[in-house]
Design a protein around this motif. Sequence first.
Motif, short mmCIF file in Angstrom:
data_model
loop_
_atom_site.label_atom_id
_atom_site.label_comp_id
_atom_site.label_asym_id
_atom_site.label_seq_id
_atom_site.Cartn_x
_atom_site.Cartn_y
_atom_site.Cartn_z
N ALA A 228 0.89 -1.16 0.06
CA ALA A 228 0.04 0.08 0.03
C ALA A 228 0.89 1.01 -0.08
CB ALA A 228 -0.95 -0.01 1.13
N GLN A 229 1.99 1.15 0.80
CA GLN A 229 2.66 2.40 0.75
C GLN A 229 3.50 2.48 -0.55
OE1 GLN A 229 5.39 1.75 4.29
NE2 GLN A 229 4.17 2.38 5.53
N ALA A 230 3.80 1.61 -1.01
CA ALA A 230 4.55 1.43 -2.40
C ALA A 230 3.66 2.20 -3.53
CB ALA A 230 5.08 0.03 -2.95
N SER A 231 2.37 1.78 -3.36
CA SER A 231 1.06 2.22 -4.16
C SER A 231 1.02 3.62 -4.07
CB SER A 231 -0.03 1.41 -4.04
OG SER A 231 -1.24 1.92 -4.68
N ALA A 232 0.91 4.25 -2.83
CA ALA A 232 1.03 5.60 -2.68
C ALA A 232 2.12 6.38 -3.01
CB ALA A 232 0.91 5.77 -1.13
N ALA A 233 3.36 5.78 -2.97
CA ALA A 233 4.40 6.43 -3.60
C ALA A 233 4.39 6.42 -4.94
CB ALA A 233 5.78 5.61 -3.00
N LEU A 234 3.73 5.45 -5.74
CA LEU A 234 3.87 5.54 -6.98
C LEU A 234 2.62 6.45 -7.77
CD1 LEU A 234 4.10 1.86 -7.89
CD2 LEU A 234 5.77 3.54 -8.16
N GLY A 235 1.82 6.81 -6.80
CA GLY A 235 0.36 7.57 -7.15
C GLY A 235 0.54 9.03 -7.54
N TYR A 236 -0.50 9.92 -7.63
CA TYR A 236 -0.36 11.17 -7.73
C TYR A 236 0.17 12.17 -6.73
CZ TYR A 236 -1.52 15.57 -10.16
OH TYR A 236 -1.46 16.81 -10.86
N ASP A 237 -0.02 11.54 -5.53
CA ASP A 237 0.89 12.41 -4.45
C ASP A 237 2.24 11.91 -4.18
OD1 ASP A 237 -1.70 13.57 -3.69
OD2 ASP A 237 -2.13 11.90 -2.36
N GLY A 238 2.67 10.98 -5.03
CA GLY A 238 4.06 10.49 -5.08
C GLY A 238 4.80 10.84 -6.39
N ALA A 239 5.39 9.65 -6.71
CA ALA A 239 6.05 9.89 -8.09
C ALA A 239 5.24 10.32 -9.26
CB ALA A 239 6.69 8.62 -8.28
N GLU A 240 4.05 9.78 -9.33
CA GLU A 240 3.34 10.09 -10.78
C GLU A 240 3.00 11.65 -10.66
OE1 GLU A 240 -1.18 9.24 -12.78
OE2 GLU A 240 -0.46 8.09 -10.91
N GLY A 241 2.61 12.27 -9.62
CA GLY A 241 2.39 13.65 -9.52
C GLY A 241 3.60 14.51 -9.84
N GLU A 277 2.02 1.41 -15.52
CA GLU A 277 1.93 -0.06 -15.43
C GLU A 277 2.36 -0.64 -14.30
OE1 GLU A 277 3.79 -3.96 -17.98
OE2 GLU A 277 4.22 -2.00 -18.78
N ALA A 278 3.51 -0.08 -13.55
CA ALA A 278 3.77 -0.47 -12.26
C ALA A 278 2.75 -0.17 -11.26
CB ALA A 278 5.17 0.06 -12.11
N ALA A 279 2.14 1.01 -11.37
CA ALA A 279 0.98 1.21 -10.40
C ALA A 279 -0.16 0.25 -10.68
CB ALA A 279 0.71 2.80 -10.63
#
Length: 550
Positions: A228-241, A277-279
């Motif tokens: 879940a933390q990895a998912s958040a890090a990959l999301g808009y508030d993380g790497a994606e943003g 794709e990773a997300a």
Amino acid sequence: MLRALEIHDILIIDRLALDFRPGLNVLTGETGAGKSILLDALGFVLGWRGRAELVRQGAEQGEVTAVFDLPEGHPALAVLDEAGLPASRELILRRMNSADGRKTGWVNDRRASGEVLRRLSDTLVELHGQHDDRGLLDPRGHRAILDAYGGLEAERQAVRDAWRARAAADKALEAARLSLDAARAEEEFLRHAVAELRKLAPEPGEEADLDARRRMMQGAERIREDIAQASAALGYDGAEGAMANALRWLEGASDKAGGRLDPAISALTRAMAELDEAARGVADCLDALDFDPHELENTEERLFAIRGLARKHQVAPDDLAQFASDLGARLDALDHGAVEIGALEQASRKAAAAYDAAADALTAARRAAAKRLDAAVAAELAPLKMERAVFATEFETAPDGPDGRDTVTFAVATNPGAPSGPLNKIASGGELSRFLLALKVCLNQAQGGGVTMIFDEIDRGVGGATADAVGRRLRALAEGGQVLVVTHSPQVAARGGHHWRVEKSVRGDTTLSTVIPLLAEAREDEIARMLSGDTVTDEARAAARALLAG
């Protein structure tokens, strides 16, 4: 047909070569000259059990070779094929006997056992005489002889087929009864086990699937937080943003950078696609790890139930489904066993009735053939001066078998009113000889011959017109075939187409036997000797000429 017989160092024969011919071949000679030795030698090469010591005194080994001509389709060819021996129209049998008793046989120059030689001999030679226990005098063969005389092969085959069908039906019925008895003995177990297994309904491979699912669910809580933390890090508030902002800023400045930012923008665009794709993969994993807590409990309960039943029935978990199917089939057989057995009982009764009908038909055909045979033998006995003798084929009921339910015995009564009995126990020597000849003439007419027939002094005890009748029948028997007869009767010898005299001589301390082929004049002398003894008179010569002319 026996074409040649060569004998080396057997009893009182050192070297001897005989060339036999079709028709009636006659061997004569004084008593003790060695006529029976020829038959011993022939029996030896054919594998018959005879004298234990055959090697001539002083020799290291004795040897006999017999050559037969086989017509197309001769039964000996089938014996050769079954034994894996080379076959041709010429059959060469050779057998050696060493001084220490060892016997070695060859068939067409290939080693062969005594048993193979004996099987071949059954298709090649018939020996008939007062001491014959291999052919007509053996009651065990009388049924087969009658069947051959009557041409009853079709009826016998029908009985054999019906016997096999009855045996198969009885075997199936017995197997079903045993199976039903076994099922009834374990009925309580079957019903409980089948109900338990059907309720669980295990599937092949299910145990491994359940174990993997259980392990995944047990480890899900431990890894879900990290994922879940990895998912958040990959999301808009993380790497994606962050990457989206960087791409926007670079694209805004690219017009003033003179194209220097184009490679960076392209790389960043590709990186965002990979990041997406990773997300998605991480999100899918989170969805898979999202389970109802009751599911883990249910999975474990079913897994433990499958493993428990497998241990209980001592089978592998993957084999539990097939085991359940097998027990179900046994229970179904128990539930429907009575119906199946009823059908099998009906089939057994039907097969038994078919066998009874075939066996009764064969018995009727045998009795009809026996009447014809008895009449034919009676007709042959009259010219042999035994018109008052009675020949009868007797029947007794035997246990059911593949050849029917008849025991057949050839019985004779030598005089009216005298008790009848087995052929080999009632008749005297001379009578027995004539019974055998009459019977063989009848059988040969029906069977058509096909083997070399040997008659060993079958004319003993008869003379005059009776001996002449014996000779005439032997000659008729030899027409189209081959007959060898050892005889002391001039009347029989005169009917031969080919004549040999057996002589014994003494050379020093050694007694030897030899065989001389006789032509016209020598043959007349031999028959005259047989008529008058050592001193041959003119009257004996005249009588010999008359016999040869007749």
